[in-house]
Design a protein around this motif. Sequence first.
Motif, short mmCIF file in Angstrom:
data_model
loop_
_atom_site.label_atom_id
_atom_site.label_comp_id
_atom_site.label_asym_id
_atom_site.label_seq_id
_atom_site.Cartn_x
_atom_site.Cartn_y
_atom_site.Cartn_z
N TYR A 131 34.26 31.74 36.39
CA TYR A 131 36.26 32.22 36.12
C TYR A 131 36.26 31.65 34.72
O TYR A 131 35.15 30.60 34.34
CB TYR A 131 36.77 31.86 36.69
CG TYR A 131 37.69 33.21 37.96
CD1 TYR A 131 37.87 34.06 38.00
CD2 TYR A 131 36.38 33.09 39.41
CE1 TYR A 131 38.03 34.91 39.29
CE2 TYR A 131 36.75 33.44 40.42
CZ TYR A 131 37.15 34.29 40.01
OH TYR A 131 37.02 35.25 41.43
N THR A 143 33.13 38.34 47.04
CA THR A 143 32.85 37.18 47.95
C THR A 143 32.10 37.86 48.44
O THR A 143 31.82 38.43 49.61
CB THR A 143 34.58 36.94 48.65
OG1 THR A 143 35.30 37.61 48.36
CG2 THR A 143 33.95 35.46 49.72
N ASN A 158 36.42 41.66 41.51
CA ASN A 158 36.02 40.47 42.32
C ASN A 158 34.84 40.41 43.41
O ASN A 158 34.98 41.92 43.80
CB ASN A 158 37.84 40.67 43.17
CG ASN A 158 38.32 39.58 41.88
OD1 ASN A 158 37.93 38.57 41.09
ND2 ASN A 158 39.88 39.78 42.02
N THR A 211 26.63 38.00 38.86
CA THR A 211 28.97 36.79 39.55
C THR A 211 28.66 36.28 38.02
O THR A 211 27.85 35.69 37.36
CB THR A 211 28.50 36.18 40.44
OG1 THR A 211 26.52 35.26 40.65
CG2 THR A 211 27.65 36.90 42.38
N SER A 267 33.66 33.09 46.43
CA SER A 267 34.89 34.55 45.11
C SER A 267 34.47 34.04 44.15
O SER A 267 34.42 33.23 43.98
CB SER A 267 36.33 34.47 45.55
OG SER A 267 36.98 34.88 45.04
N SER A 268 33.77 35.35 43.54
CA SER A 268 33.46 35.40 42.35
C SER A 268 33.86 36.13 41.44
O SER A 268 34.14 37.49 41.97
CB SER A 268 31.70 35.70 42.64
OG SER A 268 31.66 34.55 43.13
N LEU A 269 34.21 35.99 40.21
CA LEU A 269 34.23 36.91 39.18
C LEU A 269 32.82 38.04 39.05
O LEU A 269 31.76 37.06 38.97
CB LEU A 269 35.01 37.03 38.02
CG LEU A 269 35.12 37.96 37.09
CD1 LEU A 269 36.16 38.33 37.55
CD2 LEU A 269 35.31 36.86 35.63
N ARG A 321 35.64 44.93 43.98
CA ARG A 321 36.29 45.43 43.88
C ARG A 321 36.64 45.48 41.91
O ARG A 321 36.49 44.85 41.77
CB ARG A 321 38.18 45.52 44.32
CG ARG A 321 39.45 45.95 44.33
CD ARG A 321 40.44 45.85 44.72
NE ARG A 321 40.24 44.24 44.94
CZ ARG A 321 41.61 43.64 44.24
NH1 ARG A 321 41.96 44.49 43.04
NH2 ARG A 321 41.74 42.49 43.92
#
Length: 287
Positions: free
Chosen positions: A165, A141, A139, A162, A146-148, A91
């Motif tokens: 944060y 996963t 964002n 990836t 979960s990664s930025l 997203r």
Amino acid sequence: MQTIWKGAVSFGLVNVPVKMYTATHDNDIPLRMIHRKHNEPIHYSRTCPKCEQEVAWEDIVKGYEYEEGHYVTFDKEELDELASETSREIRILDFVDLAEIDPIYYQRTYYLSPEETGAHAYRLLVEALKSTKKIGIANVTIRQKSSLAAVRVVGDVLSLVTMFYAEEIRDRKEIPNLPEAEKVDRRELDMARMLIDQLTGSFEPEKYKDEYRERLMEAIEDKIEGKEVKVAPEVKVTNVLDLMDALQASLKQLQPSDHTDKSASSSAGGAKKPEKRRKPHSKRTGA
């Protein structure tokens, strides 16, 4: 190439179905731990210290130690549900300029290819990113983490990088022994700039070689053939106390020699080409 993730890139109300592939691979030479005495590989087992028995994978859960010796545990299904990996969505939250992102945030790069039904939307996003010179901050996963992430174009291919944060980046104030800000000597600064100018060129990644890997492969081949392993020559470090002397010596090294005997070169039919090093093989082939 194996697909490691399936989902969609979304921005606004647009969905681009994609598959994800690793963009890089580890080129290290695998070395196993061997028992020196018996020349056999070492094996590890998953052993519980309480019952002193090997534990099967299905009997293993993950836990967080909230007090010494006390854990809360999670099985795979609980972690999958918390990760929301079922959404399968990259997203995009914002679009930014690439130059705004410090490379310290980057982790690992993946390629994204379109699903059969998403080729048109995929090409549209590629062209939109190229024409605006923007990248998407998203964002995602992957494998319960979960990664930025940064969605950008590499050539004509969408890629996802990836990212850490902000809270995962250590404060620079934690770094010990940093020098205090002070006024730099103007002559030293001019010399340093000249040295940088002399060494400045285009980035050509293919010209940089993993010299350690080459030496290790040669040593492996030599050992297989029963030859003596050649040790890399020791690099002599000159202890130059005066910074200006070091800068001047560095610049002098980069200048072409004025004492080249041109007549000798021409009579010999040109400069002698350096001998090629024996190229190590990545695998030993049988006869």
